[in-house]
Design a protein around this motif. Sequence first.
Motif, PDB file in Angstrom:
ATOM      1  N   LEU A   2       0.843  -1.186   0.000  1.00 32.20           N
ATOM      2  CA  LEU A   2       0.000   0.000   0.000  1.00 32.20           C
ATOM      3  C   LEU A   2       0.875   1.230   0.000  1.00 32.20           C
ATOM      4  CD1 LEU A   2      -2.754   1.433   0.484  1.00 32.20           C
ATOM      5  CD2 LEU A   2      -2.286   1.175   2.929  1.00 32.20           C
ATOM      6  N   LEU A   3       0.723   2.065  -0.997  1.00 31.45           N
ATOM      7  CA  LEU A   3       1.441   3.331  -1.059  1.00 31.45           C
ATOM      8  C   LEU A   3       0.442   4.417  -1.373  1.00 31.45           C
ATOM      9  CD1 LEU A   3       4.580   2.390  -3.187  1.00 31.45           C
ATOM     10  CD2 LEU A   3       4.466   2.687  -0.732  1.00 31.45           C
ATOM     11  N   GLY A  15      11.361   7.687   0.589  1.00 29.15           N
ATOM     12  CA  GLY A  15      12.212   8.080   1.701  1.00 29.15           C
ATOM     13  C   GLY A  15      11.649   7.630   3.039  1.00 29.15           C
ATOM     14  N   ALA A  16      10.346   7.794   3.230  1.00 26.86           N
ATOM     15  CA  ALA A  16       9.707   7.361   4.475  1.00 26.86           C
ATOM     16  C   ALA A  16       9.779   5.840   4.598  1.00 26.86           C
ATOM     17  CB  ALA A  16       8.252   7.836   4.515  1.00 26.86           C
ATOM     18  N   ARG A  17       9.490   5.129   3.505  1.00 26.25           N
ATOM     19  CA  ARG A  17       9.557   3.671   3.528  1.00 26.25           C
ATOM     20  C   ARG A  17      10.972   3.203   3.840  1.00 26.25           C
ATOM     21  NH1 ARG A  17       8.177   2.323  -1.495  1.00 26.25           N
ATOM     22  NH2 ARG A  17      10.341   2.465  -2.069  1.00 26.25           N
ATOM     23  N   ASP A  18      11.966   3.815   3.204  1.00 32.18           N
ATOM     24  CA  ASP A  18      13.351   3.419   3.427  1.00 32.18           C
ATOM     25  C   ASP A  18      13.786   3.677   4.869  1.00 32.18           C
ATOM     26  OD1 ASP A  18      13.398   2.673   0.763  1.00 32.18           O
ATOM     27  OD2 ASP A  18      14.591   4.401   0.114  1.00 32.18           O
ATOM     28  N   ALA A  19      13.368   4.799   5.447  1.00 30.76           N
ATOM     29  CA  ALA A  19      13.717   5.099   6.836  1.00 30.76           C
ATOM     30  C   ALA A  19      13.042   4.111   7.788  1.00 30.76           C
ATOM     31  CB  ALA A  19      13.328   6.531   7.186  1.00 30.76           C
ATOM     32  N   GLY A  72       3.270  -1.047   4.204  1.00 31.71           N
ATOM     33  CA  GLY A  72       2.414   0.069   3.830  1.00 31.71           C
ATOM     34  C   GLY A  72       2.998   1.391   4.278  1.00 31.71           C
ATOM     35  N   VAL A  73       2.821   2.407   3.443  1.00 34.69           N
ATOM     36  CA  VAL A  73       3.328   3.744   3.735  1.00 34.69           C
ATOM     37  C   VAL A  73       2.273   4.757   3.338  1.00 34.69           C
ATOM     38  CG1 VAL A  73       5.132   5.457   3.230  1.00 34.69           C
ATOM     39  CG2 VAL A  73       5.705   3.025   3.269  1.00 34.69           C
ATOM     40  N   GLU A  74       2.007   5.706   4.225  1.00 31.42           N
ATOM     41  CA  GLU A  74       1.124   6.824   3.918  1.00 31.42           C
ATOM     42  C   GLU A  74       1.875   8.095   4.272  1.00 31.42           C
ATOM     43  OE1 GLU A  74      -2.728   6.378   5.808  1.00 31.42           O
ATOM     44  OE2 GLU A  74      -2.534   4.194   5.643  1.00 31.42           O
ATOM     45  N   VAL A  75       1.950   9.038   3.343  1.00 27.64           N
ATOM     46  CA  VAL A  75       2.658  10.292   3.563  1.00 27.64           C
ATOM     47  C   VAL A  75       1.669  11.431   3.444  1.00 27.64           C
ATOM     48  CG1 VAL A  75       4.455  11.844   2.680  1.00 27.64           C
ATOM     49  CG2 VAL A  75       4.853   9.378   2.730  1.00 27.64           C
ATOM     50  N   TYR A  76       1.700  12.312   4.436  1.00 28.17           N
ATOM     51  CA  TYR A  76       0.843  13.496   4.469  1.00 28.17           C
ATOM     52  C   TYR A  76       1.735  14.689   4.780  1.00 28.17           C
ATOM     53  CZ  TYR A  76      -2.574   9.790   5.012  1.00 28.17           C
ATOM     54  OH  TYR A  76      -3.314   8.658   4.835  1.00 28.17           O
ATOM     55  N   GLY A  77       2.102  15.437   3.759  1.00 23.05           N
ATOM     56  CA  GLY A  77       3.006  16.561   3.980  1.00 23.05           C
ATOM     57  C   GLY A  77       4.355  16.062   4.439  1.00 23.05           C
ATOM     58  N   HIS A  78       4.757  16.493   5.627  1.00 22.79           N
ATOM     59  CA  HIS A  78       6.057  16.091   6.177  1.00 22.79           C
ATOM     60  C   HIS A  78       5.908  15.031   7.263  1.00 22.79           C
ATOM     61  CE1 HIS A  78       8.304  19.054   3.924  1.00 22.79           C
ATOM     62  NE2 HIS A  78       7.346  19.918   4.193  1.00 22.79           N
TER      63      HIS A  78
END
Length: 120
Positions: A2-3, A15-19, A72-78
């Motif tokens: 899920l992205l 970047g978020a997933r890798d971190a 799964g990764v969800e990004v909202y702004g920063h």
Amino acid sequence: MLLTGCGASGARVDGARDAGRAFEQALGAQDYGAACGLLAPETRAQLEEDEAQVCAKALEGQQLPAPGAVDGVEVYGHQALVRAEGETLFLSQLTGGWRVVAAGCTPQEDKPYKCTVKGG
């Protein structure tokens, strides 16, 4: 996998997933120093204050779920939510890249997530 991200760029999601993946891998390898390097400064400071120990020792003593694959990764702004097997991580995009602000998080019915490690 899920992205999502409400218009988040692929680079920010990656970047978020890798971190998140790097944090999980460091915990799995019991490399608590490396895992501490991936914590946001406020989270690291809060952990050290709460446990009255340097970060690596304090993190080792936490009862975090066994590290699992990021699914799964969800990004909202920063801000980002990274789901791994058995837990959820919350991350913030800081000047030096994505950092974990809360770990060992599990959802609570009708309440915010409960997190083992979190900033103040």
